[in-house]
Design an enzyme around this catalytic site. Structure first.
Site, PDB file in Angstrom:
ATOM      1  N   HIS A 214      50.549  67.521  16.815  1.00  0.00           N
ATOM      2  CA  HIS A 214      50.808  66.263  17.506  1.00  0.00           C
ATOM      3  C   HIS A 214      51.459  66.553  18.839  1.00  0.00           C
ATOM      4  O   HIS A 214      52.260  67.488  18.944  1.00  0.00           O
ATOM      5  CB  HIS A 214      51.727  65.357  16.667  1.00  0.00           C
ATOM      6  CG  HIS A 214      51.664  63.931  17.099  1.00  0.00           C
ATOM      7  ND1 HIS A 214      52.437  63.436  18.121  1.00  0.00           N
ATOM      8  CD2 HIS A 214      50.888  62.904  16.672  1.00  0.00           C
ATOM      9  CE1 HIS A 214      52.141  62.166  18.295  1.00  0.00           C
ATOM     10  NE2 HIS A 214      51.201  61.808  17.436  1.00  0.00           N
TER      11      HIS A 214
ATOM     12  N   GLU B 163      47.256  61.174  10.335  1.00  0.00           N
ATOM     13  CA  GLU B 163      45.859  61.093   9.909  1.00  0.00           C
ATOM     14  C   GLU B 163      45.584  61.858   8.621  1.00  0.00           C
ATOM     15  O   GLU B 163      44.617  61.579   7.927  1.00  0.00           O
ATOM     16  CB  GLU B 163      44.935  61.624  11.019  1.00  0.00           C
ATOM     17  CG  GLU B 163      45.070  60.913  12.347  1.00  0.00           C
ATOM     18  CD  GLU B 163      44.654  59.467  12.286  1.00  0.00           C
ATOM     19  OE1 GLU B 163      44.515  58.919  11.180  1.00  0.00           O
ATOM     20  OE2 GLU B 163      44.483  58.869  13.349  1.00  0.00           O
TER      21      GLU B 163
HETATM   22  N1  ACO Z   1      44.969  73.141  14.427  1.00  0.00           N
HETATM   23  C1  ACO Z   1      45.152  74.371  14.918  1.00  0.00           C
HETATM   24  N2  ACO Z   1      45.797  74.638  16.067  1.00  0.00           N
HETATM   25  C2  ACO Z   1      46.300  73.590  16.740  1.00  0.00           C
HETATM   26  C3  ACO Z   1      46.170  72.271  16.273  1.00  0.00           C
HETATM   27  C4  ACO Z   1      45.483  72.074  15.066  1.00  0.00           C
HETATM   28  N3  ACO Z   1      45.316  70.851  14.572  1.00  0.00           N
HETATM   29  N4  ACO Z   1      46.757  71.439  17.138  1.00  0.00           N
HETATM   30  C5  ACO Z   1      47.239  72.196  18.120  1.00  0.00           C
HETATM   31  N5  ACO Z   1      46.973  73.490  17.891  1.00  0.00           N
HETATM   32  C6  ACO Z   1      47.343  74.653  18.698  1.00  0.00           C
HETATM   33  C7  ACO Z   1      46.404  74.769  19.889  1.00  0.00           C
HETATM   34  O1  ACO Z   1      45.290  75.576  19.590  1.00  0.00           O
HETATM   35  C8  ACO Z   1      47.314  75.386  20.918  1.00  0.00           C
HETATM   36  O2  ACO Z   1      47.412  76.752  20.631  1.00  0.00           O
HETATM   37  P1  ACO Z   1      47.502  77.841  21.827  1.00  0.00           P
HETATM   38  O3  ACO Z   1      48.891  77.686  22.372  1.00  0.00           O
HETATM   39  O4  ACO Z   1      47.251  79.122  21.142  1.00  0.00           O
HETATM   40  O5  ACO Z   1      46.454  77.479  22.830  1.00  0.00           O
HETATM   41  C9  ACO Z   1      48.689  74.777  20.617  1.00  0.00           C
HETATM   42  O6  ACO Z   1      48.653  74.412  19.223  1.00  0.00           O
HETATM   43  C10 ACO Z   1      48.971  73.517  21.438  1.00  0.00           C
HETATM   44  O7  ACO Z   1      47.872  72.635  21.241  1.00  0.00           O
HETATM   45  P2  ACO Z   1      47.405  71.526  22.269  1.00  0.00           P
HETATM   46  O8  ACO Z   1      45.994  71.183  21.975  1.00  0.00           O
HETATM   47  O9  ACO Z   1      47.751  71.970  23.663  1.00  0.00           O
HETATM   48  O10 ACO Z   1      48.367  70.351  21.859  1.00  0.00           O
HETATM   49  P3  ACO Z   1      48.197  68.882  22.340  1.00  0.00           P
HETATM   50  O11 ACO Z   1      49.553  68.285  22.362  1.00  0.00           O
HETATM   51  O12 ACO Z   1      47.406  68.850  23.609  1.00  0.00           O
HETATM   52  O13 ACO Z   1      47.270  68.204  21.216  1.00  0.00           O
HETATM   53  C11 ACO Z   1      46.491  67.038  19.342  1.00  0.00           C
HETATM   54  C12 ACO Z   1      47.706  67.339  20.252  1.00  0.00           C
HETATM   55  C13 ACO Z   1      45.319  66.524  20.202  1.00  0.00           C
HETATM   56  C14 ACO Z   1      46.843  65.976  18.326  1.00  0.00           C
HETATM   57  C15 ACO Z   1      46.100  68.369  18.626  1.00  0.00           C
HETATM   58  O14 ACO Z   1      47.172  68.827  17.834  1.00  0.00           O
HETATM   59  C16 ACO Z   1      44.837  68.205  17.791  1.00  0.00           C
HETATM   60  O15 ACO Z   1      43.743  68.266  18.324  1.00  0.00           O
HETATM   61  N6  ACO Z   1      44.981  67.982  16.446  1.00  0.00           N
HETATM   62  C17 ACO Z   1      43.826  67.807  15.593  1.00  0.00           C
HETATM   63  C18 ACO Z   1      43.258  66.405  15.724  1.00  0.00           C
HETATM   64  C19 ACO Z   1      44.142  65.349  15.075  1.00  0.00           C
HETATM   65  O16 ACO Z   1      44.587  65.512  13.947  1.00  0.00           O
HETATM   66  N7  ACO Z   1      44.331  64.262  15.816  1.00  0.00           N
HETATM   67  C20 ACO Z   1      45.127  63.105  15.342  1.00  0.00           C
HETATM   68  C21 ACO Z   1      46.423  63.050  16.097  1.00  0.00           C
HETATM   69  S1  ACO Z   1      47.426  61.705  15.560  1.00  0.00           S
HETATM   70  C22 ACO Z   1      46.716  60.343  16.276  1.00  0.00           C
HETATM   71  O17 ACO Z   1      46.098  60.399  17.292  1.00  0.00           O
HETATM   72  C23 ACO Z   1      46.885  59.080  15.590  1.00  0.00           C
END
Ligand code: ACO
Length: 361
Positions: A252, A307
């Site tokens: 998140h 979620e």
């Molecule tokens: N699984 C594995 N790795 C992850 C995940 C995940 N779900 N989420 C983040 N990371 C990792 C990224 O790969 C990144 O790693 P790195 O530093 O090696 O590049 C690091 O954590 C930071 O991730 P970002 O994508 O930069 O984090 P951001 O804050 O931009 O994204 C988000 C947040 C979009 C929710 C992301 O965690 C994600 O895509 N999660 C999966 C989708 C999801 O469950 N969405 C629902 C969110 S809740 C809602 O909207 C109601």
């Protein structure tokens, strides 16, 4: 300074909700959301977000009546709903049918009456489209049922069991509002041009649809099904991470600890189900995934988000998978409209800058 995804940028001041991502707290108008579920209805929580304070019994009843009065779709909406291609996904249907709502009354500034009308219409659009696709007759809204129970009633034609509607009500209260998330930001950007409330909500629906936001519960089900058994969890998760995939339902932007809504939903599920194989598996996979993510992506603070258990709760009450995101939308409409109303009170058009990295010729 360029910040990809506007990470850490404060885009608005709001009195609607507050998230403490380190402590795992979500506050609606001063109230910890965990104290609202089980204690108040969808109508009372919506009143709190819209009006800024808890309602009296009479005020909540009045809002309930207003929602009931506004549940009926207009003829043009029904006409569109029944003529859209059968393979159109439910979020696109919602976006299209809601566009037919209203005429000249939807002008700047937005009103609370409009917010109530939009919130009342969304469950009817979802349920009627579902009935239409099944070739079943529409079920008219039930005058005696509240917002959440009536949604379930319009889908099935049966008055829902108390435990079922309580489970959905918990989910809908927990997901009504969540600060400057992507869809709420979309709604506020559209409103900031002094566009109308319907257009703001349509912008938000388009943003909600994406798998990184409201589309995630369907991805969670796919993940749980792919894993299948506790024994498979580690190898499937390792493979996904090594391929650069994200695990749906984890991570998140704001929470760097467990999302409090995930904790509340898990509690509700345990209460609803008692012993249940599917839930036991989801809990076991959560533990394995969180531990692995800490090893494979140390320091990123990756825990379950709302979620993850949203998918389980909607499955538990037998909502079909394709209705997960629309149902989330039916709840979040309250937050979107509250934000647009707030934006309209002290509006400045959103117009950030971009950094030109092209060539000069
Ligand atoms: N699984 C594995 N790795 C992850 C995940 C995940 N779900 N989420 C983040 N990371 C990792 C990224 O790969 C990144 O790693 P790195 O530093 O090696 O590049 C690091 O954590 C930071 O991730 P970002 O994508 O930069 O984090 P951001 O804050 O931009 O994204 C988000 C947040 C979009 C929710 C992301 O965690 C994600 O895509 N999660 C999966 C989708 C999801 O469950 N969405 C629902 C969110 S809740 C809602 O909207 C109601």
């Amino acid at each position: 300074m360029y910040q990809p995804g506007l990470k850490g940028i404060v885009a608005a001041q709001t009195a609607i909700s507050h998230i403490d991502g380190e402590k795992g707290l979500l506050i609606y108008r001063g109230h910890d959301v965990r104290t609202l579920t089980g204690r108040c209805s969808f109508e009372e929580a919506a009143y709190l977000l819209w009006y800024g304070r808890m309602p009296s019994t009479e005020e909540a009843d009045h809002l309930g009546e207003e929602l009931k009065t506004n549940r009926t779709l207009s003829e043009p909406m029904l006409d569109i709903l029944t003529h859209l291609p059968v393979n159109m996904d439910p979020m696109s249907v919602l976006r299209t049918v809601l566009s037919a709502e209203g005429g000249t009354e939807y002008v700047w500034k937005p009103t609370l009456d409009q917010a109530v009308r939009i919130t009342a219409l969304i469950p009817t659009i979802i349920a009627y489209r579902e009935r239409h696709l099944k070739g079943a007759a529409f079920i008219k809204p039930h005058d005696e049922l509240g917002h959440v129970s009536n949604y379930l009633y319009m889908l099935t034609g049966m008055e829902p069991d108390h435990a079922v509607s309580q489970a959905l009500e918990t989910y809908m209260i927990l997901t009504m509002e969540h600060g400057m998330n992507a869809s709420t930001f979309s709604a506020r950007v559209t409103a900031s041009t002094e566009s109308d409330l319907i257009s703001s909500v349509i912008s938000a629906i388009g943003t909600m649809k994406g798998p990184l936001h409201g589309g995630a519960p369907t991805g969670v089900i796919a993940l749980l099904e792919e894993i299948g058994t506790e024994e498979n969890a580690e190898s499937v998760i390792r493979k996904k991470i090594s391929q650069g995939e994200k695990l749906m339902g984890f991570g998140h932007r704001i929470y760097k600890t467990r999302d409090p809504r995930a904790t509340a939903l898990k509690g509700k599920l345990l209460e609803f189900h008692g012993e249940n194989e599917e839930l036991d598996l989801a809990i076991a996979i959560e533990d394995i995934a969180v531990n692995l993510l800490e090893k494979l992506k140390p320091g990123r603070g990756l825990y379950t988000n709302v979620e993850y258990y949203a998918a389980s709760i909607m499955r538990a009450i037998h909502l079909p998978d394709h209705l997960f995101t629309p149902t989330f939308t039916a709840a979040r409409a309250v937050g979107w409209t509250a934000h647009v109303l707030e934006q309209s009170e002290n509006n400045t058009i959103f117009r950030p800058q971009s950094d030109y990295i092209g060539t000069l010729v």
